[in-house]
Write an enzyme that holds these catalytic residues in place. Structure first.
Site, PDB file in Angstrom:
ATOM      1  N   ASP A   1       0.883  -1.169   0.000  1.00 35.81           N
ATOM      2  CA  ASP A   1       0.000   0.000   0.000  1.00 35.81           C
ATOM      3  C   ASP A   1       0.919   1.218   0.000  1.00 35.81           C
ATOM      4  O   ASP A   1       1.425   1.627   1.045  1.00 35.81           O
ATOM      5  CB  ASP A   1      -0.894  -0.047   1.245  1.00 35.81           C
ATOM      6  N   ILE A   2       1.174   1.749  -1.181  1.00 40.99           N
ATOM      7  CA  ILE A   2       2.116   2.855  -1.322  1.00 40.99           C
ATOM      8  C   ILE A   2       1.346   4.167  -1.193  1.00 40.99           C
ATOM      9  O   ILE A   2       0.573   4.532  -2.077  1.00 40.99           O
ATOM     10  CB  ILE A   2       2.858   2.771  -2.677  1.00 40.99           C
TER      11      ILE A   2
ATOM     12  N   THR B   1       3.131   9.228   2.162  1.00 43.28           N
ATOM     13  CA  THR B   1       4.167   9.310   3.188  1.00 43.28           C
ATOM     14  C   THR B   1       4.869   7.972   3.366  1.00 43.28           C
ATOM     15  O   THR B   1       6.082   7.881   3.298  1.00 43.28           O
ATOM     16  CB  THR B   1       3.535   9.708   4.543  1.00 43.28           C
TER      17      THR B   1
ATOM     18  N   LYS C   1       3.353   0.872   3.034  1.00 43.59           N
ATOM     19  CA  LYS C   1       3.108  -0.203   3.978  1.00 43.59           C
ATOM     20  C   LYS C   1       3.141  -1.541   3.239  1.00 43.59           C
ATOM     21  O   LYS C   1       2.706  -1.620   2.092  1.00 43.59           O
ATOM     22  CB  LYS C   1       1.721  -0.060   4.627  1.00 43.59           C
TER      23      LYS C   1
ATOM     24  N   VAL D   1      -6.636   5.349  -5.886  1.00 40.75           N
ATOM     25  CA  VAL D   1      -6.908   3.910  -5.845  1.00 40.75           C
ATOM     26  C   VAL D   1      -7.002   3.405  -4.403  1.00 40.75           C
ATOM     27  O   VAL D   1      -7.715   2.436  -4.118  1.00 40.75           O
ATOM     28  CB  VAL D   1      -5.872   3.114  -6.681  1.00 40.75           C
ATOM     29  N   ASP D   2      -6.338   4.100  -3.455  1.00 38.09           N
ATOM     30  CA  ASP D   2      -6.492   3.708  -2.044  1.00 38.09           C
ATOM     31  C   ASP D   2      -7.935   3.925  -1.591  1.00 38.09           C
ATOM     32  O   ASP D   2      -8.506   3.112  -0.853  1.00 38.09           O
ATOM     33  CB  ASP D   2      -5.491   4.447  -1.139  1.00 38.09           C
TER      34      ASP D   2
ATOM     35  N   SER E   1      -1.964  10.727   5.195  1.00 37.43           N
ATOM     36  CA  SER E   1      -1.404  12.050   4.851  1.00 37.43           C
ATOM     37  C   SER E   1      -2.558  12.995   4.561  1.00 37.43           C
ATOM     38  O   SER E   1      -2.544  14.158   4.946  1.00 37.43           O
ATOM     39  CB  SER E   1      -0.532  11.956   3.604  1.00 37.43           C
TER      40      SER E   1
ATOM     41  N   THR F   1       1.431  26.435  22.932  1.00 39.19           N
ATOM     42  CA  THR F   1       1.270  26.317  21.487  1.00 39.19           C
ATOM     43  C   THR F   1       0.991  24.876  21.046  1.00 39.19           C
ATOM     44  O   THR F   1       0.058  24.624  20.277  1.00 39.19           O
ATOM     45  CB  THR F   1       2.526  26.850  20.762  1.00 39.19           C
TER      46      THR F   1
HETATM   47  N1  LIG Z   1       6.000   6.308  11.732  1.00 38.68           N
HETATM   48  C1  LIG Z   1       5.180   7.193  11.176  1.00 38.68           C
HETATM   49  N2  LIG Z   1       5.601   7.966  10.174  1.00 38.68           N
HETATM   50  C2  LIG Z   1       4.790   8.864   9.595  1.00 38.68           C
HETATM   51  N3  LIG Z   1       3.533   9.040   9.954  1.00 38.68           N
HETATM   52  C3  LIG Z   1       3.067   8.304  10.965  1.00 38.68           C
HETATM   53  C4  LIG Z   1       3.838   7.339  11.594  1.00 38.68           C
HETATM   54  N4  LIG Z   1       3.077   6.733  12.530  1.00 38.68           N
HETATM   55  C5  LIG Z   1       1.885   7.316  12.464  1.00 38.68           C
HETATM   56  N5  LIG Z   1       1.860   8.272  11.541  1.00 38.68           N
HETATM   57  C6  LIG Z   1       0.724   9.088  11.222  1.00 38.68           C
HETATM   58  O1  LIG Z   1       0.132   8.456  10.105  1.00 38.68           O
HETATM   59  C7  LIG Z   1      -0.224   9.432   9.145  1.00 38.68           C
HETATM   60  C8  LIG Z   1       0.142   8.842   7.829  1.00 38.68           C
HETATM   61  O2  LIG Z   1      -0.742   7.765   7.683  1.00 38.68           O
HETATM   62  P1  LIG Z   1      -0.618   6.721   6.561  1.00 38.68           P
HETATM   63  O3  LIG Z   1       0.545   5.866   6.791  1.00 38.68           O
HETATM   64  O4  LIG Z   1      -1.952   6.127   6.437  1.00 38.68           O
HETATM   65  O5  LIG Z   1      -0.256   7.743   5.395  1.00 38.68           O
HETATM   66  P2  LIG Z   1      -0.166   7.493   3.875  1.00 38.68           P
HETATM   67  O6  LIG Z   1      -0.808   6.211   3.542  1.00 38.68           O
HETATM   68  O7  LIG Z   1       1.200   7.722   3.410  1.00 38.68           O
HETATM   69  O8  LIG Z   1      -1.074   8.668   3.451  1.00 38.68           O
HETATM   70  P3  LIG Z   1      -1.979   8.744   2.190  1.00 38.68           P
HETATM   71  O9  LIG Z   1      -2.682   7.441   2.082  1.00 38.68           O
HETATM   72  O10 LIG Z   1      -2.914   9.882   2.497  1.00 38.68           O
HETATM   73  O11 LIG Z   1      -1.036   9.016   1.109  1.00 38.68           O
HETATM   74  C9  LIG Z   1       0.498  10.716   9.469  1.00 38.68           C
HETATM   75  O12 LIG Z   1      -0.439  11.775   9.431  1.00 38.68           O
HETATM   76  C10 LIG Z   1       1.036  10.515  10.864  1.00 38.68           C
HETATM   77  O13 LIG Z   1       0.377  11.356  11.805  1.00 38.68           O
HETATM   78  C1  LIG Z   2      -6.234  11.821  -1.666  1.00 37.48           C
HETATM   79  C2  LIG Z   2      -5.095  10.833  -1.606  1.00 37.48           C
HETATM   80  C3  LIG Z   2      -3.777  11.578  -1.559  1.00 37.48           C
HETATM   81  C4  LIG Z   2      -5.251  10.052  -0.291  1.00 37.48           C
HETATM   82  O1  LIG Z   2      -4.247   9.100  -0.153  1.00 37.48           O
HETATM   83  C5  LIG Z   2      -5.136   9.835  -2.767  1.00 37.48           C
HETATM   84  O2  LIG Z   2      -6.298   9.100  -2.741  1.00 37.48           O
HETATM   85  C6  LIG Z   2      -5.009  10.534  -4.107  1.00 37.48           C
HETATM   86  O3  LIG Z   2      -3.957  10.929  -4.516  1.00 37.48           O
HETATM   87  N1  LIG Z   2      -6.161  10.660  -4.832  1.00 37.48           N
HETATM   88  C7  LIG Z   2      -6.262  11.267  -6.136  1.00 37.48           C
HETATM   89  C8  LIG Z   2      -7.237  12.384  -6.118  1.00 37.48           C
HETATM   90  C9  LIG Z   2      -8.657  11.962  -5.829  1.00 37.48           C
HETATM   91  O4  LIG Z   2      -8.890  10.907  -5.191  1.00 37.48           O
HETATM   92  O5  LIG Z   2      -9.566  12.687  -6.216  1.00 37.48           O
HETATM   93  K   LIG Z   3      -3.660   5.385   2.942  1.00 34.50           K
END
Ligand SMILES: Nc1ncnc2c1ncn2[C@@H]1O[C@H](COP(=O)(O)OP(=O)(O)OP(=O)(O)O)[C@@H](O)[C@H]1O
Ligand SMILES: CC(C)(CO)[C@@H](O)C(=O)NCCC(=O)O
Ligand SMILES: [K+]
Length: 279
Positions: free
Chosen positions: A6-7, A10, A13, A100-101, A123, A177
């Site tokens: 699951d890319i 951030t 996974k 796609v997620d 993110s 803050t």
């Molecule tokens: N080790 C970590 N590194 C970064 N973020 C973390 C970590 N642990 C928890 N988080 C939290 O998880 C969130 C990122 O979640 P997730 O891993 O689902 O992101 P992502 O899949 O990369 O995001 P997206 O799917 O939106 O692109 C961040 O907002 C952060 O607060």
């Molecule tokens: C919104 C995010 C960044 C969430 O991971 C992802 O689903 C994405 O890049 N989507 C493309 C834009 C859209 O879903 O409308």
């Molecule tokens: K995600």
């Protein structure tokens, strides 16, 4: 072994799933880098016979990853947003533009619960709706907790919300803050989720079960009043449903799927909405 990826923006996974027993053997996460490569921090590809990928990273990241994996693994399945899949009709005007997620989450949620509200706290925070019958309505995208915090540039970036803090404490005005920021962004996220859920259920005259996933799902869960379940593997569930490889998956089972939360009745949702509008 099956490698599920699951890319995200951030983090990337991954988990390894045993083809025979359907058990999850290991999991991890690596930063989604400019040049993401399987390396020491991801599993040994020699044991992997199939890969399933959901990626919202730049196209080049996915292309490179796929090219690299194809040299080592026989079956590489890449999920794509489609106009229709598994009984769900994509609500986007241009269906392939839906992340796609989000599509994986919507498909998993629908397979588990029928109609659903699928919330991904990563993110970005995304909130997607699928009606009973499979109509995906589209959804909402907001900055995730970390992005909201960083955008303020108040130097509180590394002061995290204590995941064990009571959600009541997070409702209090901050007196420094870091607390003011943390309480502010937390309220922004949870009140938006509560409100959006109520608005859409009201519009559509249906009380939907809510499912939460993503890196911030646990902490957000504490403040979401709507009955819901946390499902860390929801995106993987979509991959399982789209590309079933094990016996359990072929029977429609998704690993780690929670019990379907019982939504409150529509009248209560509407009463809550009417009350919040009086304030
Ligand atoms: N080790 C970590 N590194 C970064 N973020 C973390 C970590 N642990 C928890 N988080 C939290 O998880 C969130 C990122 O979640 P997730 O891993 O689902 O992101 P992502 O899949 O990369 O995001 P997206 O799917 O939106 O692109 C961040 O907002 C952060 O607060
Ligand atoms: C919104 C995010 C960044 C969430 O991971 C992802 O689903 C994405 O890049 N989507 C493309 C834009 C859209 O879903 O409308
Ligand atoms: K995600």
């Amino acid at each position: 072994m099956i490698l599920d990826l699951d890319i995200g923006n951030t983090l990337s996974k991954w988990r390894l799933k045993d083809v025979t027993s359907s058990e999850i053997r290991s999991r991890g996460a690596v930063w989604t880098r400019e040049e993401w490569r399987p390396g020491a921090d991801i599993p040994d590809l020699d044991v992997v016979e199939a890969v399933r990928i959901s990626s919202v990273a730049r196209a080049a990241v996915l292309e490179e990853t796929v090219a690299l994996l194809r040299r080592r693994v026989r079956h590489v399945h890449v999920a794509r947003s489609a106009p229709e899949a598994l009984g769900v009709v994509n609500g986007y005007e241009e269906p392939h533009r839906l992340g796609v997620d989000r599509w994986m989450g919507a498909l998993a949620g629908y397979q588990l619960a029928g109609g659903c509200c699928a919330v991904d706290c990563g993110s970005a925070i995304t909130i997607d709706f699928v009606l009973p019958g499979g109509t995906h309505l589209g959804g909402f995208i907001m900055p995730g907790l970390r992005l909201m915090k960083e955008s303020l540039k108040l130097g509180t970036r590394n002061v995290a919300i204590d995941p064990d803090s009571e959600s009541d404490a997070l409702l209090e005005p901050g007196r420094r803050t870091a607390d003011a920021v943390n309480h502010g962004i937390y309220m922004a996220a949870v009140s938006a989720i509560n409100r959006i859920y109520s608005e859409v259920c009201d519009q559509q005259s249906v009380a939907l079960p809510m499912l939460l996933t993503g890196g911030d799902a646990r902490v957000v869960s504490r403040g979401v009043q709507v009955p819901h379940a946390v499902w860390p593997d929801m995106v993987y569930g979509g991959l399982e449903a789209c590309f079933p490889l094990t016996l359990a998956e072929r029977a429609g089972k998704m690993s780690g799927a929670p019990r379907v939360p019982e939504p409150v009745v529509l009248e209560k949702i509407r009463a809550g909405l009417a009350f919040s509008m009086l304030l």
